[in-house]
Design a protein around this motif. Sequence first.
Motif, short mmCIF file in Angstrom:
data_model
loop_
_atom_site.label_atom_id
_atom_site.label_comp_id
_atom_site.label_asym_id
_atom_site.label_seq_id
_atom_site.Cartn_x
_atom_site.Cartn_y
_atom_site.Cartn_z
N ASP A 155 0.82 -1.21 0.00
CA ASP A 155 0.00 0.00 0.00
C ASP A 155 0.86 1.26 0.00
O ASP A 155 0.71 2.13 0.86
N ILE A 156 1.76 1.36 -0.98
CA ILE A 156 2.61 2.54 -1.08
C ILE A 156 1.93 3.57 -1.99
O ILE A 156 1.37 3.24 -3.02
N ASP A 157 1.97 4.84 -1.54
CA ASP A 157 1.31 5.90 -2.30
C ASP A 157 2.04 6.21 -3.59
O ASP A 157 1.43 6.35 -4.65
N ARG A 158 3.36 6.33 -3.50
CA ARG A 158 4.16 6.65 -4.69
C ARG A 158 5.37 5.74 -4.71
O ARG A 158 5.90 5.36 -3.67
N TRP A 159 5.80 5.41 -5.91
CA TRP A 159 6.96 4.54 -6.07
C TRP A 159 8.02 5.27 -6.88
O TRP A 159 7.75 5.79 -7.96
N TYR A 160 9.23 5.32 -6.35
CA TYR A 160 10.34 6.01 -7.02
C TYR A 160 11.35 4.98 -7.51
O TYR A 160 12.07 4.39 -6.70
N PRO A 161 11.44 4.76 -8.82
CA PRO A 161 12.33 3.72 -9.34
C PRO A 161 13.80 4.11 -9.38
O PRO A 161 14.66 3.24 -9.45
N LEU A 162 14.11 5.42 -9.35
CA LEU A 162 15.51 5.85 -9.44
C LEU A 162 16.20 5.75 -8.09
O LEU A 162 15.64 6.14 -7.06
N ASN A 169 14.17 9.92 -0.66
CA ASN A 169 12.88 9.62 -0.05
C ASN A 169 13.04 9.07 1.37
O ASN A 169 12.17 9.27 2.23
N SER A 170 14.15 8.38 1.62
CA SER A 170 14.38 7.84 2.97
C SER A 170 14.64 8.95 3.98
O SER A 170 14.50 8.74 5.19
N LEU A 171 15.00 10.13 3.47
CA LEU A 171 15.25 11.28 4.34
C LEU A 171 14.08 12.27 4.34
O LEU A 171 13.74 12.84 5.37
N SER A 172 13.48 12.45 3.15
CA SER A 172 12.41 13.45 3.03
C SER A 172 11.49 13.09 1.87
O SER A 172 11.91 13.15 0.72
N GLU A 173 10.25 12.74 2.19
CA GLU A 173 9.29 12.41 1.14
C GLU A 173 8.99 13.59 0.22
O GLU A 173 8.96 13.44 -1.01
N PRO A 174 8.75 14.81 0.75
CA PRO A 174 8.49 15.95 -0.13
C PRO A 174 9.65 16.24 -1.08
O PRO A 174 9.44 16.58 -2.25
N ALA A 175 10.89 16.10 -0.60
CA ALA A 175 12.05 16.35 -1.45
C ALA A 175 12.11 15.33 -2.58
O ALA A 175 12.42 15.67 -3.73
N ALA A 176 11.81 14.06 -2.26
CA ALA A 176 11.82 13.02 -3.29
C ALA A 176 10.74 13.28 -4.33
O ALA A 176 10.96 13.12 -5.54
#
Length: 321
Positions: A155-162, A169-176
């Motif tokens: 149930d992940i909202d967004r997925w970042y493949p890079l 994203n592990s530090l800041s979701e808005p920055a990712a």
Amino acid sequence: MEKKLSLDQIPKEDESVDDPFSGLATSELTRGDVVELRVNISANLLFRLYRAIDYFADAFEDQIDSDIEEMLELIGSSLGNRIPVVGKAVDYKVVDEEDGKTIKRSAELDSDEKVDAEDLEIVTLLNLDSLWVDPIQTLFNNDRFVVYCRVEDVDIDRWYPLKVTRAINSLSEPAAENLNREFERGLQDIRNQLSEIQNFTDWSTDSAAQWSRDIQQYTESLEDEYDQDVSEDEQEQLIVEALGTVDVGDEVSQTAQRKKVLNAYTDSFIEMLDLDPIGDEKRQQLRSDASETVGAGNQIDELDGSSNVFRIEAKAVAMYW
């Protein structure tokens, strides 16, 4: 090992199942669980944009600025030898019930459940070196596969493949999220530059992907016709030569542009390999063969960030027809 979702749960026509699938609460899916399901596979939106544009960018390298080149290099290095893919489940949907969300068979949903049911998606990274089919031809066509995988997250909202975006994203979701948006915006800007340079009437995501598939399929038609085997580097060189010599600015329709580009590509192919020329009738036949195959791939582009999706991140163990 027990599979939380399995093909055994999906009965074939006129067959019954000893232990019918009554649903699986999403809360019961945890990291390490194994799932096996039929999915329609397509590449992640960011990858589709990147690969489709990178496929043609060499033809205009003198007119692409250094910032864009650096961004393409960063995306390429962050992807490494992996391809981010999205698999939309064929046999399951996710419904919201009083005690939480439940995965159910699509065929068993009632009319009310169908209205608000979410698609079930598997997102994963495939190792390019492990693939034995051409990734562009396969992953742009929304083909159906069976995927066998281990759950990483649910149930992940967004997925970042890079890799770079995932690290941020592990530090800041808005920055990712902002970085991912900048990558997409940058790729859109490149597409616009290519459109201005070459005067293509349609450089949408769909169209850019279709040009890639078109060239790939047409190359295979030429290889079959001449009994030749063209490497990826040779194919990219042929694209550069063809797009560098042809002017489609005076052609209004996409069909006319396509004919002109593929004719130039054919000339470059024949000249590079020192082959006998072919006439207009044969060229038309080869273009038609490629177009029929490519047409099946135009159903690919639902947004990867759709809100009506229940997304599972997984590690693929096997994927097969």
